[in-house]
Design an enzyme around this catalytic site. Structure first.
Site, short mmCIF file in Angstrom:
data_model
loop_
_atom_site.label_atom_id
_atom_site.label_comp_id
_atom_site.label_asym_id
_atom_site.label_seq_id
_atom_site.Cartn_x
_atom_site.Cartn_y
_atom_site.Cartn_z
N HIS A 182 -7.72 8.34 3.85
CA HIS A 182 -8.09 8.44 2.15
C HIS A 182 -8.73 6.94 1.75
CE1 HIS A 182 -4.70 11.64 1.61
NE2 HIS A 182 -5.72 11.98 2.25
N CYS A 236 -25.78 1.13 -5.30
CA CYS A 236 -26.55 0.46 -4.37
C CYS A 236 -25.63 0.43 -2.92
CB CYS A 236 -27.18 -0.82 -4.55
SG CYS A 236 -26.06 -2.08 -4.85
N GLY A 250 6.99 9.28 6.54
CA GLY A 250 6.96 9.01 4.87
C GLY A 250 5.85 9.81 4.04
P1 OAD Z 1 3.96 11.19 -1.45
O1 OAD Z 1 4.10 10.32 -2.58
O2 OAD Z 1 3.60 12.55 -1.78
O3 OAD Z 1 5.26 11.57 -0.57
C1 OAD Z 1 5.88 10.19 -0.11
C2 OAD Z 1 6.91 10.71 0.87
O4 OAD Z 1 7.59 9.58 1.45
C3 OAD Z 1 8.03 11.73 0.38
O5 OAD Z 1 8.30 12.79 1.31
C4 OAD Z 1 9.39 10.71 0.43
O6 OAD Z 1 10.60 11.49 0.73
C5 OAD Z 1 9.06 9.78 1.60
N1 OAD Z 1 9.60 8.74 1.50
C6 OAD Z 1 10.06 7.93 0.50
N2 OAD Z 1 10.52 6.77 0.87
C7 OAD Z 1 10.35 6.54 1.97
C8 OAD Z 1 10.83 5.55 3.09
N3 OAD Z 1 11.30 4.31 2.76
N4 OAD Z 1 10.47 5.57 4.33
C9 OAD Z 1 9.99 6.80 4.90
N5 OAD Z 1 9.62 7.82 4.00
C10 OAD Z 1 9.73 7.75 2.51
O7 OAD Z 1 2.84 10.48 -0.37
P2 OAD Z 1 1.99 11.14 0.43
O8 OAD Z 1 2.49 12.45 1.47
O9 OAD Z 1 1.45 10.07 1.57
O10 OAD Z 1 -3.74 10.79 -2.05
O11 OAD Z 1 0.75 11.62 -0.24
C11 OAD Z 1 -0.30 12.03 0.04
C12 OAD Z 1 -1.69 11.76 -0.79
O12 OAD Z 1 -1.14 12.32 -2.06
C13 OAD Z 1 -1.63 10.17 -1.05
O13 OAD Z 1 -2.44 9.53 -0.13
C14 OAD Z 1 -2.62 10.17 -2.43
C15 OAD Z 1 -1.77 11.01 -3.18
O14 OAD Z 1 -2.31 11.57 -4.12
C16 OAD Z 1 -4.89 10.21 -2.31
O15 OAD Z 1 -4.94 9.13 -2.79
C17 OAD Z 1 -6.19 10.96 -1.92
#
Ligand code: OAD
Length: 259
Positions: free
Chosen positions: A129, A140, A197
């Site tokens: 991402h 540019c 995560g």
């Molecule tokens: P999310 O915010 O959707 O999910 C975060 C996950 O991390 C959840 O399943 C939580 O349970 C878990 N979590 C929370 N605390 C944690 C910890 N201390 N250790 C391990 N896990 C933990 O994040 P993503 O799945 O990464 O996209 O989201 C994917 C994409 O959605 C992001 O990259 C972004 C967002 O919109 C873009 O910006 C294009």
């Protein structure tokens, strides 16, 4: 030994078994990986999308329609990211990669736009991402890997007169094609995958563990909460990345050296 410790040991043994002839460990990380470094996740009770609507700040329409608001949002994240330091989980991944025997490799694919894996010492990280610390011009070739934080203006404008933007993938934009192709290959070729995560909600990253499962890899999920992957993963380790990953990787290191 407590039950969570037992689950960690079992997952590590299964991964070591899958890697007994050597092979690849692919680690797929999402926003939860950086949570304990002080960067909020996107979804969930304290997630960024509770305060902002993605369509208002993180789409091309938002960036070009109201660049000041889009930049306010991204600059807030840039400040959190710049202040953040890698935690024990990031460091354990970098240390393990550096101490593996030549027949076992470890690669990281991340959805995160911070550079905390690299800050911890990991190399060749695949960024699906983008990278919020890098700023590029929409008109540019200008790009800056260390653009000032906070940005000097909101929105910042290039010397060519074009709008600058953080080098992240906005909703509705394609992912960098080389990164997704390499991530797919790492999912197909790995003998073990650790998924840390991520809510497993955003494609195509959400498909990577399923590609690995179809290819016969042992899949271990590290997440304090349930996700759509949980029922399918071979092991689900419930806890934060900063505590679970160091234990898992230490156990894996022992199990690999015993093989
Ligand atoms: P999310 O915010 O959707 O999910 C975060 C996950 O991390 C959840 O399943 C939580 O349970 C878990 N979590 C929370 N605390 C944690 C910890 N201390 N250790 C391990 N896990 C933990 O994040 P993503 O799945 O990464 O996209 O989201 C994917 C994409 O959605 C992001 O990259 C972004 C967002 O919109 C873009 O910006 C294009």
């Amino acid at each position: 030994m407590s039950i969570p410790d037992l689950a960690v040991q079992q997952a590590a043994l299964a991964m070591a078994e899958a890697l007994s002839e050597g092979g690849l460990i692919t680690v797929s990380t999402g926003a939860g990986m950086s949570r304990e470094s002080g960067i909020p996740t996107f979804r969930g009770a304290e997630g960024v999308w509770r305060t902002f609507r993605a369509e208002d700040v993180a789409t091309p329409q938002a960036l070009y329609g109201d660049p000041a608001l889009a930049w306010q949002f991204h600059d807030h994240l840039r400040q959190l990211v710049t202040a953040a330091k890698p935690h024990a989980g990031h460091c354990a991944l970098a240390q393990l990669a550096g101490s593996l025997s030549p027949s076992v490799r470890l690669r990281i694919v991340t959805q995160n736009v911070d550079r905390l894996h690299e800050d911890a010492g990991s190399r060749d990280v695949i960024h699906l991402h983008g990278d919020i610390r890098r700023v590029v011009c929409t008109a540019c070739d200008f790009q800056d890997d260390a653009y000032p934080v906070p940005a000097p203006a909101c929105p910042p404008i290039c010397t060519c007169g074009g709008l600058l933007r953080p080098d992240v993938v906005l909703f509705g934009e394609p992912l960098p094609s080389e990164a997704i192709a390499e991530a797919w290959r790492l999912a197909q070729e790995c003998s073990a995958m650790i998924v840390v995560g991520t809510s497993a909600n955003v494609q195509p990253a959400a498909s990577l563990p399923f590609v690995a499962l179809e290819s016969g890899a042992t899949v271990v999920e590290v997440n304090p909460g349930e996700t759509p992957l949980s029922p399918y993963a071979h092991y689900t380790l419930r806890g934060g990345a900063a505590t679970v990953l160091p234990s898992l990787l230490e156990a894996l290191c022992h199990a690999l050296s015993a093989h």
